[in-house]
Scaffold this active site. Sequence first.
Site, PDB file in Angstrom:
ATOM      1  N   SER A  58       0.992  -1.418   0.077  1.00  0.00           N
ATOM      2  CA  SER A  58       0.012  -0.091  -0.081  1.00  0.00           C
ATOM      3  C   SER A  58       0.893   1.512   0.120  1.00  0.00           C
ATOM      4  O   SER A  58       1.872   1.243   0.284  1.00  0.00           O
ATOM      5  CB  SER A  58      -0.843  -0.026   1.328  1.00  0.00           C
ATOM      6  N   TYR A 106      -1.750   0.226  10.784  1.00  0.00           N
ATOM      7  CA  TYR A 106      -1.811  -0.251   9.373  1.00  0.00           C
ATOM      8  C   TYR A 106      -0.435   0.286   8.488  1.00  0.00           C
ATOM      9  O   TYR A 106       0.180  -0.662   7.892  1.00  0.00           O
ATOM     10  CB  TYR A 106      -2.996   0.373   8.542  1.00  0.00           C
TER      11      TYR A 106
HETATM   12  P1  NAP Z   1     -11.419  -5.892   0.746  1.00  0.00           P
HETATM   13  O1  NAP Z   1     -12.507  -5.913  -0.287  1.00  0.00           O
HETATM   14  O2  NAP Z   1     -11.979  -5.718   2.419  1.00  0.00           O
HETATM   15  O3  NAP Z   1     -10.724  -7.476   0.645  1.00  0.00           O
HETATM   16  C1  NAP Z   1      -9.958  -8.003   1.618  1.00  0.00           C
HETATM   17  C2  NAP Z   1     -10.018  -9.583   1.194  1.00  0.00           C
HETATM   18  O4  NAP Z   1      -9.083  -9.970   2.359  1.00  0.00           O
HETATM   19  C3  NAP Z   1     -11.171 -10.243   1.457  1.00  0.00           C
HETATM   20  O5  NAP Z   1     -11.500 -11.115   0.357  1.00  0.00           O
HETATM   21  C4  NAP Z   1     -10.971 -11.045   2.675  1.00  0.00           C
HETATM   22  O6  NAP Z   1     -11.910 -12.143   2.759  1.00  0.00           O
HETATM   23  C5  NAP Z   1      -9.592 -11.267   2.774  1.00  0.00           C
HETATM   24  N1  NAP Z   1      -9.198 -11.518   4.105  1.00  0.00           N
HETATM   25  C6  NAP Z   1      -9.228 -10.833   5.292  1.00  0.00           C
HETATM   26  N2  NAP Z   1      -8.932 -11.474   6.366  1.00  0.00           N
HETATM   27  C7  NAP Z   1      -8.544 -12.545   5.921  1.00  0.00           C
HETATM   28  C8  NAP Z   1      -8.067 -13.680   6.546  1.00  0.00           C
HETATM   29  N3  NAP Z   1      -7.671 -13.756   7.694  1.00  0.00           N
HETATM   30  N4  NAP Z   1      -7.727 -14.792   5.779  1.00  0.00           N
HETATM   31  C9  NAP Z   1      -7.764 -14.978   4.488  1.00  0.00           C
HETATM   32  N5  NAP Z   1      -8.309 -13.987   3.915  1.00  0.00           N
HETATM   33  C10 NAP Z   1      -8.662 -12.604   4.514  1.00  0.00           C
HETATM   34  O7  NAP Z   1     -10.076  -4.854   0.394  1.00  0.00           O
HETATM   35  P2  NAP Z   1      -9.457  -4.721  -0.682  1.00  0.00           P
HETATM   36  O8  NAP Z   1      -9.045  -3.314  -0.798  1.00  0.00           O
HETATM   37  O9  NAP Z   1      -9.638  -5.825  -1.886  1.00  0.00           O
HETATM   38  O10 NAP Z   1      -7.780  -5.248   0.006  1.00  0.00           O
HETATM   39  C11 NAP Z   1      -6.834  -6.134  -0.699  1.00  0.00           C
HETATM   40  C12 NAP Z   1      -5.407  -5.732  -0.169  1.00  0.00           C
HETATM   41  O11 NAP Z   1      -5.371  -4.400  -0.753  1.00  0.00           O
HETATM   42  C13 NAP Z   1      -5.398  -5.861   1.209  1.00  0.00           C
HETATM   43  O12 NAP Z   1      -3.900  -6.110   1.542  1.00  0.00           O
HETATM   44  C14 NAP Z   1      -5.337  -4.056   1.738  1.00  0.00           C
HETATM   45  O13 NAP Z   1      -4.494  -4.019   2.718  1.00  0.00           O
HETATM   46  C15 NAP Z   1      -4.778  -3.786   0.235  1.00  0.00           C
HETATM   47  N6  NAP Z   1      -4.904  -2.289  -0.150  1.00  0.00           N
HETATM   48  C16 NAP Z   1      -6.089  -1.887  -0.293  1.00  0.00           C
HETATM   49  C17 NAP Z   1      -6.468  -0.606  -0.610  1.00  0.00           C
HETATM   50  C18 NAP Z   1      -7.782   0.100  -0.662  1.00  0.00           C
HETATM   51  O14 NAP Z   1      -7.862   1.311  -0.480  1.00  0.00           O
HETATM   52  N7  NAP Z   1      -8.684  -0.878  -1.025  1.00  0.00           N
HETATM   53  C19 NAP Z   1      -5.220   0.187  -0.672  1.00  0.00           C
HETATM   54  C20 NAP Z   1      -3.919  -0.026  -0.678  1.00  0.00           C
HETATM   55  C21 NAP Z   1      -4.024  -1.561  -0.089  1.00  0.00           C
HETATM   56  P3  NAP Z   1     -12.795 -12.848   3.898  1.00  0.00           P
HETATM   57  O15 NAP Z   1     -13.193 -11.705   4.763  1.00  0.00           O
HETATM   58  O16 NAP Z   1     -13.669 -13.528   3.191  1.00  0.00           O
HETATM   59  O17 NAP Z   1     -11.440 -13.785   4.418  1.00  0.00           O
END
Ligand code: NAP
Length: 260
Positions: A143, A156
């Site tokens: 990120s 975070y």
């Molecule tokens: P999201 O829609 O909340 O997706 C997060 C995913 O991680 C979900 O599929 C969730 O599935 C899974 N997850 C959470 N805890 C888990 C666990 N203990 N074991 C296995 N799976 C788990 O958010 P996203 O934005 O797509 O996030 C994906 C990645 O991008 C993350 O690493 C986040 O830090 C990073 N990121 C996001 C942003 C942003 O602005 N959205 C920016 C920079 C980086 P379940 O709940 O079904 O397990």
Amino acid sequence: MTEITSGATGATKTKRVAVVTGASSGIGEATARRLADLGFDVVVGARRAERLRALAEEIGGRWSPLDVTDAASVDRFCADIGACSVLVNNAGGAFGLDRIEAADEEEWRAMYDVNVLGTLRMTKRLLPLLEASGDGHVVTVGSIAGYEPYTGGAGYNAAKFAERAFSRVLRMELLGHPVRVSEIDPGMVETEFSRVRFHGDEQRAKALYRGMTPLSAQDVADCIAFVVTRPAHVNIDTLVVLARDQCGATTVHRRATEGS
Ligand code: NAP
């Protein structure tokens, strides 16, 4: 592993296997779709099994429940994979936006567990298969929060800084091995991320994107697809991707919206 028949000669070609963690929503789900379109045999994992089942059916992939914070769950998930060329360490997220004076230790622990230790557990477990593939690739979703600290972000930030350190060290340790190591570091992406961060508060999550156009999950999936489809000798080390309306962790251009 899936065998597919390709070309008029009927020669069989083995699909490359891509494992995507956190594929039940957002970036992981979009990445699974994109990699399946590119011809990968995609294996998806997350905790919400029903969503995974539907996704796997739709893309012709494989699925299994996975909690990356639980070593036994990681072991069960990885035991059935068979072969692996690409691992996308995407499972993760933020919990809370409290200042340090009000920090919740449990939330900090949970962020470290899912983002950092989850990435370690999956990578350590699949590294022998990645190496055996002859052209392995570990892609970790970090990120902009791993570059720039911001008020309320310390827990975070610490986790995403650590994830970046992990990727850098892995790259050094795998130098000379047939495994690439890349990190994709997005800015604001509209997924379930903010809803999770704000404990289900939809209004607060929505407000974050008011007057600006964030990245979509597909935009980040496109970047991951680009990184994993370079020739084997090309390693994209880091790819930082932000919306045009964002030029730093907290520097965002917002247009006036109705009622504001
Ligand atoms: P999201 O829609 O909340 O997706 C997060 C995913 O991680 C979900 O599929 C969730 O599935 C899974 N997850 C959470 N805890 C888990 C666990 N203990 N074991 C296995 N799976 C788990 O958010 P996203 O934005 O797509 O996030 C994906 C990645 O991008 C993350 O690493 C986040 O830090 C990073 N990121 C996001 C942003 C942003 O602005 N959205 C920016 C920079 C980086 P379940 O709940 O079904 O397990």
